[in-house]
Design an enzyme around this catalytic site. Structure first.
Site, PDB file in Angstrom:
ATOM      1  N   ASP A   1      30.791 -21.642 -30.201  1.00  0.00           N
ATOM      2  CA  ASP A   1      30.702 -23.107 -30.260  1.00  0.00           C
ATOM      3  C   ASP A   1      31.748 -23.788 -29.382  1.00  0.00           C
ATOM      4  OD1 ASP A   1      28.754 -22.668 -32.327  1.00  0.00           O
ATOM      5  OD2 ASP A   1      30.393 -22.494 -33.766  1.00  0.00           O
TER       6      ASP A   1
ATOM      7  N   GLU B   1      21.488 -29.203 -34.236  1.00  0.00           N
ATOM      8  CA  GLU B   1      22.885 -29.129 -34.684  1.00  0.00           C
ATOM      9  C   GLU B   1      23.817 -29.314 -33.497  1.00  0.00           C
ATOM     10  OE1 GLU B   1      23.445 -25.199 -36.278  1.00  0.00           O
ATOM     11  OE2 GLU B   1      22.527 -24.232 -34.554  1.00  0.00           O
TER      12      GLU B   1
END
Length: 482
Positions: free
Chosen positions: A16, A179
């Protein structure tokens, strides 16, 4: 010759990622879940060579909680400070800040409490208003595939409203698990960059609107296509001082974790175009020329005043667990769960994404066991264990071998993360035990770890930890500064 780079530029588990530029310097952070310290800060001058310069979070949970903790951070620079926002799905949205990316960082502060709040990203607009967008974890909140936007206090102390659902991807054909939003403003237009479809088979979308509250229109801008880069998943958009645009994102590689790719990006007809017409590139022209290559540390001679920045514990460490002394790492054989996956006192680092040879020399005194472990959902190790007749070399189902004094142990990690353990009992490094297939952990790749377990009376002494990676430089042989 043209200076080029090849992907992945960070060939290990930097999950991420988010990236920014401040002047001529680039900074990156990544998810760390419950590892301590967490939120690593990486620095680069060319978006390809990265070094670890610190961590923004220095404490975590007292026990091992796989998959919990620090999720999907966003890194920003605003009003002379560096800011990181991250979600803990069991607590809420936090922020930390610092004047210097090397620290010190402020203590984590809850901006919005609640269960299932993840993947936050702030935006400070030109009129002084601040905003915060975030996603939802279905495992905690019962919902996902949607993004919520808040007005936020300009000092990032709290959100100022109940939130507005700005993107409901249940209404978008084919969308699932939207997301990881990143919120930007470019040429007067508001942008949300967000992946969907899941980390292994998904894609990267962008959403644009004239008003920050929408309505937003969407476009898929990066997907696997005919490449071998599955997923291409969430990351961050950054520019260079010369005005070029780039996008960094991750690719899930199972036991290797989420490795980081760098894509060239251009603006065409008001939309970003990433990679090669929306597909990931294997290599491209180097973003910035002339800097010295760098890479995150792996080996550690234990000669410094502190552990190398590549190391982390599985939970909050106790100072009694370890000591650096005269070029060695001393680990106390501390009590704890028999299963190493449940022990906070495992000191680990990321498994390299290329074949490598890992070695260290180990001495065990007193009662306990200690060694070198490769740990994910499953684990195996090579090391020493005490017996009434003295220490023995152990590795899985292999017959224990009595030893006298230091023993060099190691692991050869081949293609596909297949591990062959090694030991030197006087005749050089030899294979020991059966091969072990490394496996991923909860949202993370496998880790290389050192441990010492027992009643607290024993001690393990580790000499230099060496990681010899089969070099596949992110800079190609065409040269860098030509």
């Amino acid at each position: 010759m043209t200076a080029t780079y090849r992907n992945p530029v960070l060939n290990a588990d930097w999950s991420d990622p988010d990236v920014i530029r401040v002047g001529d310097d680039f900074y990156l952070t990544a998810s760390t879940f419950t590892k301590v310290p967490g939120l690593p800060i990486l620095h680069s001058r060319d978006l390809v060579g990265w070094t670890i310069i610190g961590h923004a979070v220095t404490s975590g949970y007292a026990d091992v909680r796989p998959g919990c903790g620090v999720w999907a951070p966003s890194l920003r620079h605003h009003d002379g400070r560096f800011w990181i926002f991250y979600g803990d799905p069991d607590v809420g949205i936090y922020q930390v800040s610092a004047a210097d990316p090397r620290g010190p960082w402020t203590a984590p502060h809850v901006v919005k409490p609640g269960s299932g709040l993840i993947d936050p990203c702030p935006l400070w607009d030109e009129d002084g208003q601040a905003y915060l967008v975030h996603g939802w974890a279905k495992s905690r909140a019962g919902i996902n595939n949607r993004l919520t936007l808040h007005r936020m206090a300009p000092d990032a102390s709290k959100v100022l409203d109940e939130g507005t659902l700005v993107i409901d991807a249940d209404l978008l054909p084919g969308y699932r698990t939207l997301e990881g939003p990143k919120l930007y403003k470019h040429d007067g237009v508001y942008w949300i960059f967000a992946p969907a479809g899941g980390v292994e088979q998904g894609w990267q979308s962008v959403f644009r609107a004239e008003s920050i509250f929408g309505p937003y229109e969407d476009r898929i801008v990066l997907e696997q296509g005919g490449t071998d880069v599955n997923g291409p998943h969430q990351g961050g958009w950054v520019d260079t001082r010369s005005g070029e645009h780039w996008f960094m994102h991750f690719q899930d590689r199972g036991p290797y974790g989420r490795v980081v790719h760098l894509q060239p990006m251009a603006w065409e007809d008001g939309w970003p175009v990433m990679g090669d017409k929306g597909e990931p590139v294997a290599e491209a022209a180097l973003p910035v020329l002339g800097d010295v290559p760098g890479e995150p540390a792996t080996s550690d001679d234990f000669a410094g005043p502190a552990l190398g920045l590549q190391w982390s514990w599985q939970a909050d460490p106790d100072p009694s667990w370890w000591e650096l002394s005269h070029g060695t790492l001393r680990l106390t054989c501390v009590p704890g769960p028999e299963d190493l996956r449940d022990r906070g006192a495992v000191l680990g680092q990321r498994l390299p994404g290329a074949p490598c040879l890992v070695t260290t020399t180990l001495t065990l005194s007193g009662e306990g066991r200690a060694g070198l472990v490769v740990l994910g959902f499953t684990y195996a190790y090579v090391g020493l264990a005490s017996t009434s007749d003295g220490p023995v070399l152990v590795c899985g189902d292999a017959e224990p071998v009595p030893v006298d004094g230091p023993v060099t142990v190691g692991a050869r990690i081949g293609d596909g993360a297949l591990v062959t353990f090694l030991a030197d009992t006087g005749e050089g490094l030899r294979e020991i035990g059966a091969p072990f297939q490394a496996t991923r952990g909860q949202w993370v790749g496998a880790v290389l770890g050192l441990f010492a377990a027992g009643s607290g009376t024993g001690e393990a002494i580790f000499e230099a930890f060496t990681v010899d990676i089969e070099r596949r430089s992110p800079w190609t042989s065409k040269g860098r500064g030509q």
